[in-house]
Motif scaffolding. Structure first.
Motif, PDB file in Angstrom:
ATOM      1  N   THR A 305      -4.113  11.898  -0.017  1.00 48.13           N
ATOM      2  CA  THR A 305      -5.244  11.492   0.377  1.00 48.13           C
ATOM      3  C   THR A 305      -5.711  10.115   0.869  1.00 48.13           C
ATOM      4  OG1 THR A 305      -6.105  13.522  -0.236  1.00 48.13           O
ATOM      5  CG2 THR A 305      -7.732  12.187   0.469  1.00 48.13           C
ATOM      6  N   TYR A 306      -5.117   9.270  -0.494  1.00 45.49           N
ATOM      7  CA  TYR A 306      -5.525   7.661  -0.544  1.00 45.49           C
ATOM      8  C   TYR A 306      -4.515   7.199   0.600  1.00 45.49           C
ATOM      9  CZ  TYR A 306      -8.207   6.870  -4.613  1.00 45.49           C
ATOM     10  OH  TYR A 306      -9.235   6.626  -5.542  1.00 45.49           O
ATOM     11  N   LYS A 307      -3.243   7.726   0.804  1.00 46.82           N
ATOM     12  CA  LYS A 307      -2.479   7.123   1.703  1.00 46.82           C
ATOM     13  C   LYS A 307      -3.023   7.413   3.269  1.00 46.82           C
ATOM     14  CE  LYS A 307       1.223   5.777   0.732  1.00 46.82           C
ATOM     15  NZ  LYS A 307       1.875   4.426   0.368  1.00 46.82           N
ATOM     16  N   MET A 308      -3.484   8.672   3.419  1.00 49.15           N
ATOM     17  CA  MET A 308      -3.588   8.773   4.775  1.00 49.15           C
ATOM     18  C   MET A 308      -5.102   8.371   5.136  1.00 49.15           C
ATOM     19  SD  MET A 308      -2.970  13.019   4.808  1.00 49.15           S
ATOM     20  CE  MET A 308      -3.768  13.245   6.306  1.00 49.15           C
ATOM     21  N   ALA A 309      -5.651   7.824   4.192  1.00 42.87           N
ATOM     22  CA  ALA A 309      -7.366   7.109   4.312  1.00 42.87           C
ATOM     23  C   ALA A 309      -6.921   5.775   4.567  1.00 42.87           C
ATOM     24  CB  ALA A 309      -8.083   7.205   3.109  1.00 42.87           C
ATOM     25  N   GLY A 310      -5.791   5.048   4.344  1.00 44.97           N
ATOM     26  CA  GLY A 310      -5.432   3.641   4.737  1.00 44.97           C
ATOM     27  C   GLY A 310      -5.091   2.773   3.400  1.00 44.97           C
ATOM     28  N   PHE A 311      -4.765   3.501   2.316  1.00 39.89           N
ATOM     29  CA  PHE A 311      -4.400   2.720   1.096  1.00 39.89           C
ATOM     30  C   PHE A 311      -3.180   2.449   0.977  1.00 39.89           C
ATOM     31  CE2 PHE A 311      -8.828   4.206   0.207  1.00 39.89           C
ATOM     32  CZ  PHE A 311      -9.468   3.280  -0.782  1.00 39.89           C
ATOM     33  N   VAL A 312      -2.505   1.327   0.512  1.00 41.02           N
ATOM     34  CA  VAL A 312      -1.141   1.130   0.001  1.00 41.02           C
ATOM     35  C   VAL A 312      -0.821   0.640  -1.268  1.00 41.02           C
ATOM     36  CG1 VAL A 312      -0.923   0.517   2.604  1.00 41.02           C
ATOM     37  CG2 VAL A 312      -1.381  -1.394   0.828  1.00 41.02           C
ATOM     38  N   GLU A 313       0.018   0.859  -1.606  1.00 48.05           N
ATOM     39  CA  GLU A 313       0.512   0.477  -3.046  1.00 48.05           C
ATOM     40  C   GLU A 313       0.571  -1.011  -3.082  1.00 48.05           C
ATOM     41  OE1 GLU A 313       3.402   2.434  -5.574  1.00 48.05           O
ATOM     42  OE2 GLU A 313       2.999   4.430  -4.297  1.00 48.05           O
ATOM     43  N   LYS A 314      -0.228  -1.559  -4.197  1.00 46.07           N
ATOM     44  CA  LYS A 314      -0.208  -2.941  -4.472  1.00 46.07           C
ATOM     45  C   LYS A 314       0.626  -3.364  -5.860  1.00 46.07           C
ATOM     46  CE  LYS A 314      -3.367  -6.762  -4.980  1.00 46.07           C
ATOM     47  NZ  LYS A 314      -2.697  -7.675  -4.072  1.00 46.07           N
ATOM     48  N   GLY A 315       0.489  -2.466  -6.638  1.00 48.08           N
ATOM     49  CA  GLY A 315       1.308  -2.881  -7.877  1.00 48.08           C
ATOM     50  C   GLY A 315       0.661  -1.659  -8.839  1.00 48.08           C
ATOM     51  N   GLY A 316       1.079  -1.798 -10.248  1.00 43.08           N
ATOM     52  CA  GLY A 316       0.563  -1.001 -11.272  1.00 43.08           C
ATOM     53  C   GLY A 316       1.032  -1.403 -12.732  1.00 43.08           C
ATOM     54  N   GLU A 317       0.767  -0.790 -13.695  1.00 42.73           N
ATOM     55  CA  GLU A 317       1.058  -0.964 -14.725  1.00 42.73           C
ATOM     56  C   GLU A 317       1.502   0.314 -15.527  1.00 42.73           C
ATOM     57  OE1 GLU A 317      -0.329  -2.909 -19.058  1.00 42.73           O
ATOM     58  OE2 GLU A 317      -1.252  -3.829 -17.165  1.00 42.73           O
ATOM     59  N   VAL A 322      -1.812   0.907  -8.696  1.00 46.74           N
ATOM     60  CA  VAL A 322      -3.153   0.412  -7.873  1.00 46.74           C
ATOM     61  C   VAL A 322      -2.862   0.284  -6.570  1.00 46.74           C
ATOM     62  CG1 VAL A 322      -4.561  -1.651  -7.720  1.00 46.74           C
ATOM     63  CG2 VAL A 322      -3.611  -0.979  -9.846  1.00 46.74           C
ATOM     64  N   LEU A 323      -3.828   0.728  -5.935  1.00 44.30           N
ATOM     65  CA  LEU A 323      -3.809   0.666  -4.063  1.00 44.30           C
ATOM     66  C   LEU A 323      -4.924  -0.194  -3.627  1.00 44.30           C
ATOM     67  CD1 LEU A 323      -3.645   4.305  -5.192  1.00 44.30           C
ATOM     68  CD2 LEU A 323      -2.267   4.163  -2.956  1.00 44.30           C
ATOM     69  N   GLU A 324      -4.519  -0.685  -2.547  1.00 44.03           N
ATOM     70  CA  GLU A 324      -5.520  -1.522  -2.083  1.00 44.03           C
ATOM     71  C   GLU A 324      -5.782  -0.971  -0.283  1.00 44.03           C
ATOM     72  OE1 GLU A 324      -6.310  -6.265  -0.490  1.00 44.03           O
ATOM     73  OE2 GLU A 324      -4.387  -5.587  -1.366  1.00 44.03           O
ATOM     74  N   TYR A 325      -7.091  -0.836  -0.116  1.00 49.06           N
ATOM     75  CA  TYR A 325      -7.425  -0.444   1.329  1.00 49.06           C
ATOM     76  C   TYR A 325      -6.916  -1.395   2.278  1.00 49.06           C
ATOM     77  CZ  TYR A 325      -9.933   1.600   5.187  1.00 49.06           C
ATOM     78  OH  TYR A 325     -10.294   1.951   6.579  1.00 49.06           O
ATOM     79  N   LYS A 326      -6.163  -1.039   3.397  1.00 44.86           N
ATOM     80  CA  LYS A 326      -5.652  -1.954   4.378  1.00 44.86           C
ATOM     81  C   LYS A 326      -6.004  -1.013   5.835  1.00 44.86           C
ATOM     82  CE  LYS A 326      -3.775  -5.158   2.003  1.00 44.86           C
ATOM     83  NZ  LYS A 326      -4.179  -6.713   2.293  1.00 44.86           N
TER      84      LYS A 326
END
Length: 342
Positions: A305-317, A322-326
């Motif tokens: 759902t996040y991916k379809m809404a326009g979020f992309v992976e930015k990193g994480g730990e 962590v995703l960022e809206y693009k």
């Protein structure tokens, strides 16, 4: 050992809910103990259903005569294996089968369910007297929504029947529902239901973990956070409080720490709608929007759902992504939903 809180208890009928065998005895009598347990489970917000090898017309008539029929959601009265009936109930309720319990007087039936549905907690009629004292049947809190849970699921049955009969597309049917979402800051009186959603929801939970009542109260009083609760209704009635959002706020960026929606509204795409609502707010406020996601074995749908809404992976730990809206800088809410922010 079974540790999940039980969300649905599935009952046998003969020599379980009533004393006697319906198709053999001249008459049967409802067990006062079973009746008391069913009503108390219902009060606690735990659903009741049936898996019985019986003749449905006669069984339904007997249950109605004793004022019990309306206590059950998606009852399965047929000649199928009881494990099949339990699986069907779980599918229709859209809740994990590991949150089910099954009550029966026959060891053979209990063994059959265990063989095919090992996640289900088994209760023999000899153990019924102690059921209500078992930890898995004792919710941490009993919210107003919990007391209404059975009736809200039964209203969902009416929605599904009408949707299946509707001559048109799914989008056209949704247009007829007049769905309203109300997003509001959590008040003290909301915390019991918010915690219940957080504790009970696995599939539609972006955080992959839950917060305690104390932690949620601290978030609601912390100026660096915004804790929202989401109510939903349509022409059939209320769904109750079906969503929770926890947002971390600073001057340049917002982070969605937690987004939860009830599994009952999954088919309405409410998770995606709330993401669009948050991205719309962030774009209007001129801040970047991030989201944290932690996977478990059930919540991949929220990642998609996040991916379809326009979020992309930015990193994480570690396990946390962590995703960022693009996506679109002016995201829109589907026109079949009226969204109110209060």
């Amino acid at each position: 050992m079974k540790s999940n809180k039980i969300k649905c208890v599935v009952w046998d009928l003969d020599n379980t809910i009533w004393n006697g065998i319906l198709l053999e005895d001249k008459e049967v009598s409802v067990s006062e103990n079973a009746l008391m347990i069913i009503k108390e489970l219902d009060r606690r917000g735990i659903l009741n259903s049936i898996a019985s090898k019986n003749e449905i017309t006669l069984a339904k008539q007997e249950l109605r005569k004793n004022g019990l029929w309306d206590y059950f959601v998606y009852p399965q009265i047929n000649w199928s294996a009881k494990s099949n009936s339990i699986q069907k109930i779980a599918e229709m309720l859209n809740i994990g089968i590991d949150t089910f319990a099954f009550v029966d007087d026959q060891k053979f039936e209990l063994d059959e369910v265990h063989s095919n549905c090992p996640e289900v907690k088994l209760i023999s009629t000899d153990e019924m007297d102690t059921m209500l004292d078992m930890e898995v049947f004792i919710p941490e809190y009993i919210s107003i929504d919990a007391c209404m849970r059975r009736k809200m699921y039964q209203t969902d049955v009416l929605r599904k029947v009408d949707e299946e009969a509707y001559q048109g597309t799914k989008e056209e049917f949704l247009q007829t529902l007049n769905i309203t979402l109300e997003v509001s800051m959590v008040k003290r009186d909301d915390l019991v239901r918010v915690e219940e959603l957080v504790q009970r929801t696995n599939q539609m939970n972006t955080a992959g973990y839950s917060f305690s009542h104390e932690e949620l109260e601290n978030f609601s009083n912390n100026s660096n956070y915004r804790l929202f609760v989401v109510d939903m209704k349509d022409i059939y009635g209320t769904y109750g409080k079906i969503g929770v959002i926890l947002l971390h706020i600073d001057e340049k960026a917002w982070t969605i720490k937690l987004l939860i929606t009830s599994c009952r509204v999954m088919s309405r795409g409410i998770g995606g709608v709330l993401m669009r609502y948050l991205t719309q707010m962030a774009c209007n406020s001129g801040v970047q929007l991030f989201a944290e996601f932690k996977a478990n074995d059930k919540n991949r749908i929220m990642y998609m759902t996040y991916k379809m809404a326009g979020f992309v992976e930015k990193g994480g730990e570690g396990e946390r992504i962590v995703l960022e809206y693009k996506g679109n800088k002016n995201p829109t809410i589907p026109n079949y939903i009226k969204l109110i922010s209060v």
